[in-house]
Motif scaffolding. Structure first.
Motif, mmCIF file in Angstrom:
data_model
loop_
_atom_site.group_PDB
_atom_site.id
_atom_site.type_symbol
_atom_site.label_atom_id
_atom_site.label_comp_id
_atom_site.label_asym_id
_atom_site.label_seq_id
_atom_site.Cartn_x
_atom_site.Cartn_y
_atom_site.Cartn_z
ATOM 1 N N VAL A 7 32.928 31.867 69.190
ATOM 2 C CA VAL A 7 34.398 30.504 69.054
ATOM 3 C C VAL A 7 35.210 30.766 69.834
ATOM 4 N N PHE A 41 37.178 27.928 71.630
ATOM 5 C CA PHE A 41 38.640 26.925 71.448
ATOM 6 C C PHE A 41 38.471 26.481 69.652
ATOM 7 N N PHE A 42 39.685 26.352 70.188
ATOM 8 C CA PHE A 42 40.720 25.968 68.509
ATOM 9 C C PHE A 42 41.393 24.634 68.492
ATOM 10 N N LEU A 43 41.310 23.666 67.985
ATOM 11 C CA LEU A 43 41.557 22.584 68.294
ATOM 12 C C LEU A 43 42.251 21.977 67.227
ATOM 13 N N GLN A 54 30.419 22.491 68.129
ATOM 14 C CA GLN A 54 30.081 22.723 69.809
ATOM 15 C C GLN A 54 29.946 21.380 70.589
ATOM 16 N N ASP A 55 30.495 21.878 71.322
ATOM 17 C CA ASP A 55 30.643 20.378 72.673
ATOM 18 C C ASP A 55 29.231 20.490 73.370
ATOM 19 N N ASN A 86 29.284 24.856 73.502
ATOM 20 C CA ASN A 86 30.322 26.279 73.572
ATOM 21 C C ASN A 86 31.054 25.855 72.224
ATOM 22 N N ARG A 87 30.672 26.658 71.572
ATOM 23 C CA ARG A 87 31.955 26.425 70.009
ATOM 24 C C ARG A 87 33.389 26.294 70.351
ATOM 25 N N TRP A 88 33.066 25.656 69.452
ATOM 26 C CA TRP A 88 35.037 25.251 68.678
ATOM 27 C C TRP A 88 35.765 25.609 67.625
ATOM 28 N N ASP A 89 36.585 26.123 66.495
ATOM 29 C CA ASP A 89 36.912 25.429 65.289
ATOM 30 C C ASP A 89 38.371 24.151 65.181
#
Length: 130
Positions: free
Chosen positions: A77, A79-81, A116-117, A121-124
């Motif tokens: 991960v 990126f963190f949204l 995932q975008d 890419n993995r995001w939280d």
């Protein structure tokens, strides 16, 4: 120095990336300007103006960059949204076709789920604990 203003995200195509980030994730398109070399300066941001670090969506220019699209953090991960309403944003993103890799879970630091975008890419998605 006060904040990180932009982070580059290497993408395969400007327009599909803009659609994903604005339509599926609810980001705002801040800038989309043509550059003399044929590239574009494309910036998206989450939330209201100044509401977070912007993403510079940079189209891959060569084979080395294309090989990194979707794997810019080695499968972690990266990126963190943050959200103030996890259930609302999770439901909206799911309806928009965003791929979540797990069910939402509660952790001591908040409610979170990995997604995932469009490139992998993995995001939280994270609502921090109060």
């Amino acid at each position: 120095m006060r904040r990180v203003a932009l982070v580059t995200l290497v993408v395969g195509d400007y327009d599909e990336a803009i659609r994903f980030f604005t339509e599926a994730l609810g980001f705002r398109l801040v800038e989309d300007a043509s550059r003399p070399d044929g590239s574009r300066w494309v910036v998206v941001e989450p939330g209201a103006e100044g509401g977070g670090t912007g993403l510079l969506l940079a189209r891959a220019k060569d084979d080395d960059q294309r090989a990194r699209v979707g794997d810019q953090t080695g499968g972690r991960v990266g990126f963190f949204l943050h959200t103030d309403d996890f259930a609302r944003d999770h439901a909206r993103m799911t309806a928009a076709g965003v791929t979540f890799l797990e069910q939402p879970r509660r952790e001591p630091y908040g409610t979170v789920a990995v997604f995932q975008d469009l490139y992998g890419n993995r995001w939280d998605l994270l609502q921090p604990a109060a």
